[in-house]
Design a protein around this motif. Structure first.
Motif, PDB file in Angstrom:
ATOM      1  N   MET A  62       0.833  -1.200   0.000  1.00  0.00           N
ATOM      2  CA  MET A  62       0.000   0.000   0.000  1.00  0.00           C
ATOM      3  C   MET A  62       0.872   1.256   0.000  1.00  0.00           C
ATOM      4  O   MET A  62       0.563   2.245  -0.683  1.00  0.00           O
ATOM      5  CB  MET A  62      -0.928   0.005   1.220  1.00  0.00           C
ATOM      6  CG  MET A  62      -1.853   1.210   1.242  1.00  0.00           C
ATOM      7  SD  MET A  62      -3.061   1.103   2.612  1.00  0.00           S
ATOM      8  CE  MET A  62      -3.613   2.818   2.678  1.00  0.00           C
ATOM      9  N   TRP A 129       5.036   3.090  10.171  1.00  0.00           N
ATOM     10  CA  TRP A 129       4.963   3.352  11.607  1.00  0.00           C
ATOM     11  C   TRP A 129       6.336   3.237  12.240  1.00  0.00           C
ATOM     12  O   TRP A 129       7.113   2.342  11.896  1.00  0.00           O
ATOM     13  CB  TRP A 129       3.995   2.351  12.274  1.00  0.00           C
ATOM     14  CG  TRP A 129       2.614   2.514  11.750  1.00  0.00           C
ATOM     15  CD1 TRP A 129       1.646   3.346  12.231  1.00  0.00           C
ATOM     16  CD2 TRP A 129       2.042   1.850  10.613  1.00  0.00           C
ATOM     17  NE1 TRP A 129       0.510   3.251  11.466  1.00  0.00           N
ATOM     18  CE2 TRP A 129       0.722   2.345  10.464  1.00  0.00           C
ATOM     19  CE3 TRP A 129       2.506   0.906   9.685  1.00  0.00           C
ATOM     20  CZ2 TRP A 129      -0.129   1.928   9.432  1.00  0.00           C
ATOM     21  CZ3 TRP A 129       1.665   0.477   8.659  1.00  0.00           C
ATOM     22  CH2 TRP A 129       0.377   0.991   8.549  1.00  0.00           C
TER      23      TRP A 129
ATOM     24  N   ALA B  48      -8.355  -0.037   5.583  1.00  0.00           N
ATOM     25  CA  ALA B  48      -8.094  -0.073   4.142  1.00  0.00           C
ATOM     26  C   ALA B  48      -8.612  -1.407   3.620  1.00  0.00           C
ATOM     27  O   ALA B  48      -8.414  -2.446   4.251  1.00  0.00           O
ATOM     28  CB  ALA B  48      -6.606   0.052   3.855  1.00  0.00           C
ATOM     29  N   GLN B  51      -5.959  -2.303   0.006  1.00  0.00           N
ATOM     30  CA  GLN B  51      -4.971  -1.214  -0.054  1.00  0.00           C
ATOM     31  C   GLN B  51      -5.539   0.183  -0.311  1.00  0.00           C
ATOM     32  O   GLN B  51      -4.782   1.112  -0.575  1.00  0.00           O
ATOM     33  CB  GLN B  51      -3.867  -1.523  -1.082  1.00  0.00           C
ATOM     34  CG  GLN B  51      -3.094  -2.786  -0.736  1.00  0.00           C
ATOM     35  CD  GLN B  51      -2.031  -3.107  -1.759  1.00  0.00           C
ATOM     36  OE1 GLN B  51      -1.452  -2.216  -2.354  1.00  0.00           O
ATOM     37  NE2 GLN B  51      -1.758  -4.382  -1.943  1.00  0.00           N
ATOM     38  N   LYS B  52      -6.881   0.314  -0.247  1.00  0.00           N
ATOM     39  CA  LYS B  52      -7.454   1.653  -0.379  1.00  0.00           C
ATOM     40  C   LYS B  52      -8.143   2.001   0.931  1.00  0.00           C
ATOM     41  O   LYS B  52      -8.985   1.222   1.393  1.00  0.00           O
ATOM     42  CB  LYS B  52      -8.504   1.706  -1.508  1.00  0.00           C
ATOM     43  CG  LYS B  52      -7.983   1.383  -2.887  1.00  0.00           C
ATOM     44  CD  LYS B  52      -7.184   2.553  -3.452  1.00  0.00           C
ATOM     45  CE  LYS B  52      -6.582   2.200  -4.799  1.00  0.00           C
ATOM     46  NZ  LYS B  52      -5.443   3.067  -5.146  1.00  0.00           N
ATOM     47  N   THR B  53      -7.829   3.153   1.513  1.00  0.00           N
ATOM     48  CA  THR B  53      -8.515   3.526   2.750  1.00  0.00           C
ATOM     49  C   THR B  53      -9.967   3.846   2.414  1.00  0.00           C
ATOM     50  O   THR B  53     -10.283   4.366   1.346  1.00  0.00           O
ATOM     51  CB  THR B  53      -7.857   4.738   3.437  1.00  0.00           C
ATOM     52  OG1 THR B  53      -7.781   5.808   2.511  1.00  0.00           O
ATOM     53  CG2 THR B  53      -6.457   4.411   3.942  1.00  0.00           C
ATOM     54  N   ALA B  67      -7.067  -3.995   6.124  1.00  0.00           N
ATOM     55  CA  ALA B  67      -5.957  -3.624   7.005  1.00  0.00           C
ATOM     56  C   ALA B  67      -6.443  -2.601   8.002  1.00  0.00           C
ATOM     57  O   ALA B  67      -7.216  -1.692   7.649  1.00  0.00           O
ATOM     58  CB  ALA B  67      -4.802  -3.071   6.178  1.00  0.00           C
ATOM     59  N   LEU B  69      -5.253   0.380  10.219  1.00  0.00           N
ATOM     60  CA  LEU B  69      -4.100   1.279  10.172  1.00  0.00           C
ATOM     61  C   LEU B  69      -4.187   2.375  11.228  1.00  0.00           C
ATOM     62  O   LEU B  69      -5.005   3.287  11.127  1.00  0.00           O
ATOM     63  CB  LEU B  69      -4.023   1.943   8.786  1.00  0.00           C
ATOM     64  CG  LEU B  69      -4.137   1.004   7.563  1.00  0.00           C
ATOM     65  CD1 LEU B  69      -4.165   1.833   6.273  1.00  0.00           C
ATOM     66  CD2 LEU B  69      -3.014   0.000   7.525  1.00  0.00           C
TER      67      LEU B  69
END
Lengths: 145, 75, 145, 75
Positions: A62, A129, B48, B51-53, B67, B69
C-alpha cells in the motif's frame, strides 16, 4: 505510467549513499537545482529515558502504491527532472537517517516546492509506523505532528 | 478472510495477520473485531480494503484483504 | 555574536564533501530534520551554443559580511541547530555543484523554511557574479531570475 | 580613492580596481565615472561604500572604498 518503484531499504540511509545519488545527477545537465530532505532519528527524552532508535514497519504494497500516486501527481504539477525517495525499515539508531527525499529540476522553485510537498505527503499519507526504542528498552509508538 | 494489523494495533491483537470469519461489510467486521479485541474501541485507526482507505461502510468479499491502520508515523 | 565564517571554496563542491557534512551531524542527536539545497550548473543553450561552465567571482569581504547578517537573522527567527553555506569561486563546469546550503533543526518546518529563505537571500543579496562560458568560449554574464 | 568593479563592470572599465581622484560624495563620483566610462550610464548597478550598499547621495572620505556592483548572479 511508470512502474511502481521500491522506496524501502533495510536499516539507516548512509551519507555515502546520498553522495552517490547526488553524483549520479552530474550527467543530467538540464538540472539547475536539487532539493534534499533528510529525516534523522532524534534523541527525544520521555520520562527521563532517551530514544536510542526507531524501528520502522510499513504496509509495504500500500505504501508503494501511495508513493506512486504522490510521484505521478507531483510530476504533473512541477517541472521536475527527477525525484528519488528512500525510507528505512527496521532499526534506525539515533543520529542516523531514515528518510531521504531528493528532487531535481531546471529551476529552484520546482525542486524546493516539490520536495517540501512530497515530505508532507509522506508524513501524512504513507502507511509507515515508527516505534521509539528507549535506552532502557521501553518502547513507544511514535506520533507525527 | 484476512485482516492485517500494523503499529500499535499489532500489540493489541497479538498478531500482524488475523484470520477472521467472512463478514459482509466493514461495519460488521469492525463489530466483530471490537468484540474480540475490546481495546480497539478506544483507538484511532482507519481501515483499508485491498490497499485503499475507506471512509464509510464498504462491502467485503471473501477474498478482500482488510488492514487496520493506526495514525502513520513514518519519516 | 559569532565570528564571520568563510563560505567560499575554489572550484566545484563535491558530493563527497556533502556526504562528509551530513555524516558530521550524526553526533548532534537533537536534530530531527535536515534540508539541503544544491545549485548545479545547467547546460543552457543560447544562440545555438551550450553553457560549458560558469566562472564565479565575488566581492568577498562584503559577501561574507552579508552572509553573516543573513545567518544571524535566520537564527533569531528559526529554531535551528546549525546551518552551513558553501559557494564556489572560479570555474564550475556544467553538471557540477556551485552552491550548497544545509540547515538542520529538531523539526522539519524550521529546517525547510530556513533553507528556502537562505537560498533566496543568497540569490538576491550576496555580491557574487557568474559568467557563463559557452562551448565555443563565448561568455555571457549570468542574470538571476 | 579606490573604486572596485565587479562582473560586467570590470569588462567596461578594463580593471577590477580603479584609482580615481578623491570625490566629495557618490553623486560626483558617479558623474566622474560616467565621463570616463560612458558605457556605464546604460547599465544597472548599485554602489557600496565601505561594503554597505547605498540608496542616495553619500559623502565620501579619501579612505572610502567604493564598489560598483551589477545585479548579483550567484548560486
Amino acid at each position: 505510467m511508470d512502474k511502481i518503484k521500491n522506496i524501502f531499504t533495510q536499516g539507516p540511509i548512509s551519507p555515502a549513499f546520498i553522495a552517490d545519488s547526488i553524483a549520479r545527477h552530474a550527467s543530467k545537465t538540464g538540472i539547475g537545482a536539487h532539493s534534499i530532505f533528510l529525516g534523522q532519528v532524534r534523541a527525544d527524552i520521555q520520562g527521563g529515558q532517551r530514544v536510542a532508535g526507531i524501528e520502522y514497519t510499513a504496509y509495504e504494497p500500500m505504501a508503494l502504491e501511495r508513493m506512486h500516486e504522490i510521484r505521478e501527481d507531483i510530476f504533473t504539477r512541477y517541472d521536475l527532472t527527477c525525484m528519488h525517495v528512500h525510507h528505512s525499515l527496521g532499526l534506525v539508531k539515533t543520529g542516523e537517517v531514515s528518510l531521504f527525499v531528493f528532487t531535481s529540476a531546471p529551476h529552484r522553485r520546482a525542486a524546493i516546492d516539490a520536495c517540501n510537498e512530497v515530505v508532507e505527503s509522506i508524513k501524512a499519507s504513507l502507511p509507515v509506523w515508527g516505534k521509539e526504542i528507549f535506552d532502557n528498552q521501553d518502547t513507544r509508538w511514535k506520533e507525527n505532528r | 478472510m484476512t485482516v492485517l494489523t500494523f503499529g500499535r494495533i499489532v500489540d493489541i491483537c497479538g498478531a500482524g495477520v488475523l484470520d477472521v470469519a467472512p463478514q459482509p461489510d466493514t461495519d460488521s467486521l469492525e463489530a466483530h473485531l471490537h468484540g474480540r479485541y475490546p481495546e480497539l474501541k478506544g483507538l484511532t485507526y482507519v481501515l483499508a480494503v485491498d490497499q485503499k482507505t475507506i471512509t464509510g461502510n464498504t462491502p467485503l468479499h471473501p477474498s478482500s484483504v482488510v488492514a487496520v491502520l493506526p495514525p502513520f508515523s513514518g519519516g
